[in-house]
Design an enzyme around this catalytic site. Sequence first.
Site, PDB file in Angstrom:
ATOM      1  N   ARG A   1       0.847  -1.197   0.000  1.00 36.09           N
ATOM      2  CA  ARG A   1       0.000   0.000   0.000  1.00 36.09           C
ATOM      3  C   ARG A   1       0.886   1.252   0.000  1.00 36.09           C
ATOM      4  O   ARG A   1       1.183   1.822   1.054  1.00 36.09           O
ATOM      5  CB  ARG A   1      -0.936  -0.015   1.216  1.00 36.09           C
TER       6      ARG A   1
ATOM      7  N   HIS B   1       6.892 -12.188   8.364  1.00 39.09           N
ATOM      8  CA  HIS B   1       7.545 -10.893   8.149  1.00 39.09           C
ATOM      9  C   HIS B   1       7.955 -10.261   9.474  1.00 39.09           C
ATOM     10  O   HIS B   1       9.068  -9.750   9.621  1.00 39.09           O
ATOM     11  CB  HIS B   1       6.588  -9.971   7.382  1.00 39.09           C
TER      12      HIS B   1
ATOM     13  N   ASP C   1       1.886   0.283   8.285  1.00 40.15           N
ATOM     14  CA  ASP C   1       1.889   1.283   7.208  1.00 40.15           C
ATOM     15  C   ASP C   1       0.553   2.008   7.048  1.00 40.15           C
ATOM     16  O   ASP C   1       0.286   2.597   5.993  1.00 40.15           O
ATOM     17  CB  ASP C   1       2.280   0.621   5.881  1.00 40.15           C
ATOM     18  N   ASP C   2      -0.279   1.969   8.074  1.00 41.32           N
ATOM     19  CA  ASP C   2      -1.562   2.691   8.014  1.00 41.32           C
ATOM     20  C   ASP C   2      -1.794   3.445   9.324  1.00 41.32           C
ATOM     21  O   ASP C   2      -2.904   3.464   9.848  1.00 41.32           O
ATOM     22  CB  ASP C   2      -2.714   1.729   7.734  1.00 41.32           C
TER      23      ASP C   2
ATOM     24  N   ASP D   1      -0.512 -11.518  16.996  1.00 45.63           N
ATOM     25  CA  ASP D   1      -1.012 -10.631  18.052  1.00 45.63           C
ATOM     26  C   ASP D   1      -1.908 -11.378  19.036  1.00 45.63           C
ATOM     27  O   ASP D   1      -1.797 -11.190  20.259  1.00 45.63           O
ATOM     28  CB  ASP D   1      -1.735  -9.424  17.455  1.00 45.63           C
TER      29      ASP D   1
END
Length: 445
Positions: A116, A189, A211-212, A288
Site C-alpha cells: 500500500r 515478516h 503502514d496505516d 497478536d
Amino acid sequence: MARVPCDLRFLLIPAAFMFIYIQMRLFQTQSHYADRLGSALESENHCTSQLRSLIDEVSIKQSRILALEDLKNRQDQQLVQLKDLIHTFERKGIAKLIEGGQQVPLAAVVIMACSRADYLERTVNSVLKYQSPIASKYPLFISQDGSHQAVKSKALSYNQLTYMQHLDLEPVITERPGELIAYYKIARHYKWALDQLFYKHKFSRVIILEDDMEIAPDFFDYFEAAASLMDRDETIMAASSWNDNGQKQFVHDPHALYRSDFFPGLGWMLKRSTWDELSPKWPKAYWDDWLRLKENHKGRQFVRPEVCRTYNFGEHGSSLGQFFSQYLEPIKLNDVKVDWNAMDLGYLTEGNYTKYFSGLVRQARPIQGSDLALKAQNIDGDVRIRYKDQAEFERIAREFGIFEEWKDGVPRTAYKGIVVFRIQTTRRVFLVGPDSVMQLGVRKS
C-alpha cells in the site's frame, strides 16, 4: 489271391502305431512350445515391471531436479535481495541516520509495509514530522514484505530512513481450510524484521508501526518515558500507544496511563530480552492473538495510554476493514504535547499500581440492575459495575458501546478483569469481574 486283404490288415497295425507315435511327438512339441511361451510371457511381465520401476525412478529424479531448480531460483532471488540491501546500506548507512553513530539510539522505529504505497507515504510523513529533530535517538526503518515495486520505490525515495526487504518464497500451508494466507505471511515478516533489528543491527529496543498509522506529537516522548519504566519493572512486557476503547466518547485525560493484561498492539515497543524469549517460539500466524495468551505473557502486563498516540486509518487491509467504522475510525488521536519527562510514572510499577488502581475502583460508586448506561450518565462521579461472567460482560459492553471481545479469558484493555473507560468526559466507568475484587482487595458491593 484271397490272402491279399489279410496282408493289408497287418500293414494297418504299424501304421496305427506310427500315427499314435506322431501324435505323441506333436503333443510333446506343443507342450514344449507352451512352456517356452509361458517363460517368454513371464519374462515379458518381468521386463514390463522393471520398465515401470525405471519410469517411476526417472519421475522421482525429475521431481528432485525441478525442486533443486526451484531452490536455485529462490537462492538467486535472495542473492539479488542481499546485493540490493548492501547497496541501500552503502547509500544510506545507519551511521548516517544516527549522526555518525555518536549517540546510542533509544529505540529503532520500523514501519511494516507490504503493498500500500499511498498508505505508506501518509505514515512516513506523519512519523518524520516528529522524528526528524530526534532522528539520532530513533533511527527509522521500513521493512517491506514482498516485491511490490510502488512500495519499494516510495520507501527508497526517502533519505531519512533505511529500507529492508523480506522476500519469502516458501509456500504457505494454512492449518485450517479457508484461512487467509496473509496472516501467515505477516507473522513470518514480523519475525524476520525483528530478528534483523535486534540481532543484526543490535538495537536494544524496537518500536513497531504499521503502514496505516499516524502518530501523536508526543509519541516519541511517551515511548522514552515508557522505556525508562520498562527498565525499572520486568513485569511490563511491552508498552503500547494504543487503547482499544480509545474512541472520542470514552477518553478524556491525555496524561492517564494504565496497565493491562491484554496486549493492545498497533504501535508498540519491546526490549531485546523479551524478543530473546519470543523469537524461538514465534507462531505461524495470528501473532497478536498469540501474544495475548496467558502462557506467553506469563502474568506480565502492558502499559497503554488512555488517549491513543497512534491513529489507524487503514480501512483496507488484511483484516478487510473489520470493525473499522465502529471502533477504529472514531479513535481520538492525542493532540496535546505532554511533558512526559516531568511526570512521575512510579505509580505504574507493579507494587504501586495495584494500590493506585484499587483506590480508583474503591472510590467509584457501585450500580447494578438494568439501564446501566443511563444510570451511569446520571451519577456525578465514577461508577463501578460488577459482571458475573463473559456473557454478562458482553451485554454490558454492548450497552455502552465498547469492545465486547475477549481473548484467553481476558477482555480487551482489562487489568485484573477490570475494564475502565470514560463517560460524560471526566467520569470513569469500571466494569469489575467476579474475581477482580479479590485480586485488588476492593470490598464487594
